[in-house]
Design a protein around this motif. Structure first.
Motif, PDB file in Angstrom:
ATOM      1  N   LYS A  32       0.832  -1.197   0.000  1.00 47.16           N
ATOM      2  CA  LYS A  32       0.000   0.000   0.000  1.00 47.16           C
ATOM      3  C   LYS A  32       0.868   1.249   0.000  1.00 47.16           C
ATOM      4  O   LYS A  32       2.075   1.190   0.159  1.00 47.16           O
ATOM      5  CB  LYS A  32      -0.929   0.003   1.224  1.00 47.16           C
ATOM      6  N   LYS A  33       0.227   2.381  -0.151  1.00 49.12           N
ATOM      7  CA  LYS A  33       0.957   3.645  -0.141  1.00 49.12           C
ATOM      8  C   LYS A  33       1.552   3.902   1.235  1.00 49.12           C
ATOM      9  O   LYS A  33       1.101   3.359   2.236  1.00 49.12           O
ATOM     10  CB  LYS A  33       0.017   4.793  -0.514  1.00 49.12           C
ATOM     11  N   ALA A  34       2.556   4.738   1.267  1.00 45.65           N
ATOM     12  CA  ALA A  34       3.193   5.085   2.536  1.00 45.65           C
ATOM     13  C   ALA A  34       2.175   5.678   3.493  1.00 45.65           C
ATOM     14  O   ALA A  34       1.317   6.465   3.102  1.00 45.65           O
ATOM     15  CB  ALA A  34       4.328   6.073   2.291  1.00 45.65           C
ATOM     16  N   THR A  35       2.270   5.275   4.752  1.00 41.73           N
ATOM     17  CA  THR A  35       1.317   5.716   5.763  1.00 41.73           C
ATOM     18  C   THR A  35       1.637   7.145   6.196  1.00 41.73           C
ATOM     19  O   THR A  35       2.787   7.498   6.393  1.00 41.73           O
ATOM     20  CB  THR A  35       1.400   4.784   6.983  1.00 41.73           C
ATOM     21  N   SER A  36       0.603   7.935   6.373  1.00 40.28           N
ATOM     22  CA  SER A  36       0.824   9.289   6.874  1.00 40.28           C
ATOM     23  C   SER A  36       0.968   9.251   8.390  1.00 40.28           C
ATOM     24  O   SER A  36       0.540   8.305   9.056  1.00 40.28           O
ATOM     25  CB  SER A  36      -0.333  10.200   6.471  1.00 40.28           C
ATOM     26  N   VAL A  37       1.571  10.287   8.941  1.00 35.82           N
ATOM     27  CA  VAL A  37       1.845  10.355  10.375  1.00 35.82           C
ATOM     28  C   VAL A  37       0.725  11.108  11.076  1.00 35.82           C
ATOM     29  O   VAL A  37       0.281  12.163  10.623  1.00 35.82           O
ATOM     30  CB  VAL A  37       3.194  11.064  10.624  1.00 35.82           C
ATOM     31  N   LEU A  38       0.265  10.561  12.194  1.00 35.52           N
ATOM     32  CA  LEU A  38      -0.716  11.241  13.041  1.00 35.52           C
ATOM     33  C   LEU A  38       0.039  12.067  14.072  1.00 35.52           C
ATOM     34  O   LEU A  38       0.870  11.546  14.819  1.00 35.52           O
ATOM     35  CB  LEU A  38      -1.611  10.225  13.741  1.00 35.52           C
ATOM     36  N   LYS A  39      -0.233  13.361  14.124  1.00 36.45           N
ATOM     37  CA  LYS A  39       0.391  14.242  15.108  1.00 36.45           C
ATOM     38  C   LYS A  39      -0.562  14.382  16.293  1.00 36.45           C
ATOM     39  O   LYS A  39      -1.631  14.977  16.175  1.00 36.45           O
ATOM     40  CB  LYS A  39       0.697  15.604  14.491  1.00 36.45           C
ATOM     41  N   ALA A  40      -0.159  13.826  17.423  1.00 36.63           N
ATOM     42  CA  ALA A  40      -1.028  13.778  18.605  1.00 36.63           C
ATOM     43  C   ALA A  40      -0.371  14.479  19.788  1.00 36.63           C
ATOM     44  O   ALA A  40       0.816  14.294  20.052  1.00 36.63           O
ATOM     45  CB  ALA A  40      -1.350  12.332  18.972  1.00 36.63           C
ATOM     46  N   MET A  41      -1.169  15.291  20.484  1.00 33.28           N
ATOM     47  CA  MET A  41      -0.739  15.920  21.737  1.00 33.28           C
ATOM     48  C   MET A  41      -1.405  15.217  22.903  1.00 33.28           C
ATOM     49  O   MET A  41      -2.593  14.885  22.838  1.00 33.28           O
ATOM     50  CB  MET A  41      -1.139  17.402  21.768  1.00 33.28           C
ATOM     51  N   PHE A  42      -0.643  14.986  23.990  1.00 30.02           N
ATOM     52  CA  PHE A  42      -1.183  14.353  25.185  1.00 30.02           C
ATOM     53  C   PHE A  42      -0.919  15.266  26.381  1.00 30.02           C
ATOM     54  O   PHE A  42       0.236  15.635  26.648  1.00 30.02           O
ATOM     55  CB  PHE A  42      -0.514  12.995  25.427  1.00 30.02           C
ATOM     56  N   LEU A  43      -1.976  15.628  27.092  1.00 28.48           N
ATOM     57  CA  LEU A  43      -1.811  16.399  28.321  1.00 28.48           C
ATOM     58  C   LEU A  43      -2.742  15.843  29.385  1.00 28.48           C
ATOM     59  O   LEU A  43      -3.646  15.054  29.087  1.00 28.48           O
ATOM     60  CB  LEU A  43      -2.066  17.888  28.067  1.00 28.48           C
ATOM     61  N   ALA A  44      -2.515  16.226  30.627  1.00 25.44           N
ATOM     62  CA  ALA A  44      -3.253  15.595  31.726  1.00 25.44           C
ATOM     63  C   ALA A  44      -3.439  16.555  32.885  1.00 25.44           C
ATOM     64  O   ALA A  44      -2.709  17.541  33.030  1.00 25.44           O
ATOM     65  CB  ALA A  44      -2.511  14.332  32.208  1.00 25.44           C
ATOM     66  N   ASP A  45      -4.427  16.254  33.711  1.00 25.97           N
ATOM     67  CA  ASP A  45      -4.612  16.880  35.027  1.00 25.97           C
ATOM     68  C   ASP A  45      -4.648  18.401  34.960  1.00 25.97           C
ATOM     69  O   ASP A  45      -3.841  19.099  35.580  1.00 25.97           O
ATOM     70  CB  ASP A  45      -3.507  16.423  35.986  1.00 25.97           C
ATOM     71  N   THR A  46      -5.634  18.916  34.223  1.00 26.72           N
ATOM     72  CA  THR A  46      -5.816  20.364  34.159  1.00 26.72           C
ATOM     73  C   THR A  46      -6.453  20.904  35.444  1.00 26.72           C
ATOM     74  O   THR A  46      -6.202  22.043  35.834  1.00 26.72           O
ATOM     75  CB  THR A  46      -6.694  20.732  32.954  1.00 26.72           C
ATOM     76  N   HIS A  47      -7.292  20.106  36.104  1.00 23.91           N
ATOM     77  CA  HIS A  47      -7.865  20.452  37.410  1.00 23.91           C
ATOM     78  C   HIS A  47      -8.459  21.868  37.438  1.00 23.91           C
ATOM     79  O   HIS A  47      -8.055  22.705  38.268  1.00 23.91           O
ATOM     80  CB  HIS A  47      -6.816  20.315  38.518  1.00 23.91           C
ATOM     81  N   LEU A  48      -9.421  22.129  36.565  1.00 19.57           N
ATOM     82  CA  LEU A  48     -10.109  23.418  36.622  1.00 19.57           C
ATOM     83  C   LEU A  48     -10.810  23.546  37.974  1.00 19.57           C
ATOM     84  O   LEU A  48     -11.614  22.689  38.357  1.00 19.57           O
ATOM     85  CB  LEU A  48     -11.144  23.527  35.498  1.00 19.57           C
TER      86      LEU A  48
END
Length: 392
Positions: free
Chosen positions: A56-72
């Protein structure tokens, strides 16, 4: 000093006042806006190999951000000044990061709110409104939120009402797979992994078992005949990434390192199962059900990287809020169905922002005193006072 001010021409006084206003405004603009761009601009998406597979064609990259514990903060424990300062920091950090980095997807790993476990319907609605304002995002970016213990309460506080209102706002269920660009993410309600057979726990575990079955069927060879998989909706054959609030079981943070790991005095404090981390039994279940290639979690407010079974990495994502640490951060991930690469992006240090304000304040005082010629050496200053006294 008053007589010195009056003796100055009006034009000169206005010019000096204008300079002071420009100085103060410049410091405020830098500390409250520009510093976020200066710091986050230095963050870059990590490199990851992108290869073609299965013809298959080359796979594209998923750009993901991960953050945690904002505690509003909520209406019970939240002081207005604390809310104003820390929520502004998170809003500017998030908006700047999304604008500069343009992620495809953002994951928040639980404890979005500080008082979700106590909130009245009115307080909950107000917290949700503030969250949507702070964490608004463009149509090109997707936001996915995982539940934490402060959102619905610890196990003994968790109720169907609290779980349902969280799920209604964030489209989250206690066991869910989302697939983006051929990558499977498993979202877990780790609060429901108590293992005591409560109704909510049974429901959550049943969903996870069904998801495990779907993934296992999807990863089998196409020519493999298995009646149990004949009616199962197939997912991409990629090994999943596990996302949850509680970390999997570890005895403590003693092996964690890095400038944003737990303070030395806290590292050797043993973790309590089902409170600080998942139980050993629940951790083994999740590993056995999903065989993840990567695990990301929050809850501890500090960074840590551990290897489970000697090969599966788990990343504990530090808190995103100045309220919980001086040096908050988030994780940037470049992910394909077969590979991933992670990079940490630090936000401005709260202590450095305060240092800039203190230095600017001291410089402002010096400029004012120098302008009115009140910084003369003590001897000459005393001599001037004496001569004025004699003249009188």
């Amino acid at each position: 000093m008053l007589s010195s001010v009056k003796s100055l021409p009006l034009k000169k006084r206005l010019c000096f006042l204008l300079k002071l206003v420009c100085f103060v405004s410049s410091v405020l603009i830098f500390c409250e806006f520009l510093i976020y761009y200066v710091v986050i601009f230095q963050c870059q998406w990590p490199e990851v190999e992108v290869g073609a597979h299965a013809g298959k064609k080359a796979t594209s990259v998923l750009k993901a951000m991960f953050l945690a514990d904002t505690h509003l903060l909520g209406e019970i424990k939240g002081h207005w000044l604390d809310k104003l300062r820390r929520e502004w920091q998170m809003e500017r950090s998030f908006q700047t990061a999304v604008w500069l980095l343009q992620p495809d997807i953002v994951f928040i790993l639980g404890d979005v709110f500080d008082e979700g476990k106590w909130s009245s319907p009115q307080a909950w609605a107000d917290d949700v409104r503030r969250f949507r304002k702070m964490f608004k995002y463009p149509v090109s970016t997707e936001l996915v939120v995982v539940v934490g213990n402060h959102d619905i309460g610890f196990h003994y506080e968790m109720t169907a009402y609290k779980v349902n209102r969280f799920e209604k706002v964030f489209n989250f269920t206690s066991g869910k797979i989302i697939t983006r660009k051929g990558i499977n993410f498993v979202l877990v309600n780790s609060v429901a992994m108590e293992g005591d057979g409560c109704a909510l726990c049974r429901t959550a575990e049943a969903k996870l078992v069904a998801l495990s079955h779907k993934l296992n069927c999807s990863q089998q060879k196409l020519n493999h005949s298995n009646k149990r998989c004949s009616d199962v909706e197939k997912l991409p054959a990629s090994e999943p990434i596990l996302l949850q609030h509680y970390p999997l079981y570890r005895s403590s943070d003693a092996e964690c390192s890095g400038e944003d790991s737990a303070p030395p005095e806290e590292k050797k404090i043993p973790f309590k199962e089902k409170y600080d981390v998942l139980s050993q039994e629940a951790s083994q279940k999740l590993m056995w059900w999903f065989h993840p290639r990567l695990i990301l979690s929050g809850h501890t407010h500090s960074a840590c990287e551990v290897l489970h079974a000697g090969q599966i990495p788990e990343i504990s994502v530090p808190s995103f809020s100045w309220r919980n640490r001086n040096n908050p951060s988030f994780i940037m991930g470049s992910i394909t169905p077969t590979d991933f690469s992670l990079q940490k992006c630090f936000l401005p240090y709260e202590s450095r922002v305060f240092t800039i304000y203190w230095a600017a304040g001291a410089l402002l005082v010096i400029l004012v005193l120098a302008h009115f010629q009140l910084l003369t050496p003590p001897f000459y200053f005393a001599q001037r006072l004496i001569s004025k006294h004699k003249a009188v």
